[in-house]
Design an enzyme around this catalytic site. Structure first.
Site, PDB file in Angstrom:
ATOM      1  N   LYS A  53      42.992  42.484  31.096  1.00 34.31           N
ATOM      2  CA  LYS A  53      43.331  41.630  29.950  1.00 34.31           C
ATOM      3  C   LYS A  53      42.511  41.957  28.708  1.00 34.31           C
ATOM      4  O   LYS A  53      42.051  41.063  27.985  1.00 34.31           O
ATOM      5  CB  LYS A  53      43.171  40.153  30.320  1.00 34.31           C
ATOM      6  CG  LYS A  53      44.170  39.682  31.376  1.00 34.31           C
ATOM      7  CD  LYS A  53      44.084  38.172  31.573  1.00 34.31           C
ATOM      8  CE  LYS A  53      45.085  37.678  32.596  1.00 34.31           C
ATOM      9  NZ  LYS A  53      44.742  38.076  33.979  1.00 34.31           N
ATOM     10  N   ARG A  54      42.353  43.235  28.444  1.00 28.42           N
ATOM     11  CA  ARG A  54      41.614  43.632  27.259  1.00 28.42           C
ATOM     12  C   ARG A  54      42.482  43.473  26.014  1.00 28.42           C
ATOM     13  O   ARG A  54      43.706  43.543  26.077  1.00 28.42           O
ATOM     14  CB  ARG A  54      41.146  45.087  27.377  1.00 28.42           C
ATOM     15  CG  ARG A  54      40.194  45.354  28.535  1.00 28.42           C
ATOM     16  CD  ARG A  54      38.865  44.616  28.349  1.00 28.42           C
ATOM     17  NE  ARG A  54      37.840  45.121  29.236  1.00 28.42           N
ATOM     18  CZ  ARG A  54      37.361  44.473  30.301  1.00 28.42           C
ATOM     19  NH1 ARG A  54      37.826  43.291  30.609  1.00 28.42           N
ATOM     20  NH2 ARG A  54      36.416  45.003  31.049  1.00 28.42           N
TER      21      ARG A  54
END
Length: 307
Positions: free
Chosen positions: A105-106
């Protein structure tokens, strides 16, 4: 890699991904004891326990499922030793023929996004040589910063023939605080979905794009709308099982061809031995309980598609 994922889903008749999201209290005592006897009650001991726990689950499920999804936060909490366990988990899953979805989830911009993409899906230059860091096949990414945050990931994925799952509508209760807000009469998540469809056109596999979406199982009506907006984008669907998503709610996420979505279960599988229906397996046979939970999930999903 999207072609590989679709092929495996077809072969196994299992649109299932197992979320390898280990908390230390999920790990059976016998595994923790062995790790702590060797390395002490240390971060290294915790990392070893988590890795051995994952290995057991992979060993009993790899022939049933196409993919696993390790959630990096569950490893980062143990610092560098946790990241070593994450890397070992990814490498071992790939050795067993599984597709690895790195749930990271960057979301950042420019060179920072590019560095994340290289670290997790590409190869970093070190002098005259290149090295792969974590080497996942797909990554989850957050689109909140717009195209500046996504395009560097897409560039690396194009080069590596790997893919992304972009957060569109998440399964958590408060997701609507931002994601459901109306913009020119449309909820924000629909605008994100429209952008995912456009980004997906730039990186296509045989039938589906390498660029997919994350849409929570707890919102089937929204899933139906988003499926139409993104017909060529694979949808990763979290929220099944422990988070309240039911099999009968999942049909809208799939296309007419029976493809187009892959359903994640984390605690429901990796902690199966703690559930009453699998309690007969006991902690000693936790991995066998996980295998049975996968088999049961597979049957549950089939029932949902009976016409």
């Amino acid at each position: 890699m999207i072609n590989e994922l679709v092929k495996k889903i077809k072969q196994l008749d299992a649109p299932i991904v197992v979320g390898l999201d280990p908390m230390l209290d999920y790990v059976p005592d016998q595994i923790k004891k062995k790790a702590f006897d060797e390395f002490g009650e240390t971060l290294k001991g915790a990392g070893e326990a988590v890795w051995q726990y994952n290995k057991g689950i992979i060993d009993t499920t790899y022939d049933l499922i196409p993919a696993v999804k390790p959630q990096i936060a569950m490893y980062e909490q143990f610092g560098v030793e946790g990241l070593i366990a994450f890397q070992k988990t990814c490498e071992y899953a790939k050795e067993k023929g599984l597709v690895v979805i790195g749930d990271i989830k960057r979301g950042d911009i420019g060179s920072t996004s590019a560095a994340y993409a290289v670290g997790h899906a590409g190869a970093v230059q070190v002098g005259s040589k290149k090295y792969r860091g974590f080497d996942e096949d797909f990554l989850t990414v957050n689109p909140y910063l717009g195209s500046d945050g996504i395009l560097p990931f897409i560039d690396v994925c194009k080069e590596e023939k790997k893919g992304l799952f972009i957060l569109v509508k998440t399964s958590n209760p408060s997701s609507g605080e931002f994601q459901d807000q109306l913009v020119d009469g449309k909820p924000l998540y629909e605008l994100v979905a429209e952008k995912v469809a456009v980004w997906g056109e730039s990186h296509m596999g045989d039938d589906y794009s390498y660029i997919g979406a994350v849409v929570g199982a707890t919102y089937p009506k929204m899933g139906e709308v988003l499926r139409k907006i993104m017909p060529k984008n694979y949808i990763l669907v979290p929220g099944y099982g422990a988070q309240g998503g039911k099999a009968e709610d999942l049909k809208p996420f799939f296309n007419e061809d029976g493809l187009g979505a892959i359903i994640n279960s984390s605690r429901g599988i990796i902690c199966a031995y703690k559930q009453e229906q699998y309690s007969s397996f006991g902690a000693e046979n936790y991995a066998d309980a996980s295998r049975q939970a996968v088999l049961d999930m597979k049957e549950d999903l089939k029932k949902a598609f009976v016409k």
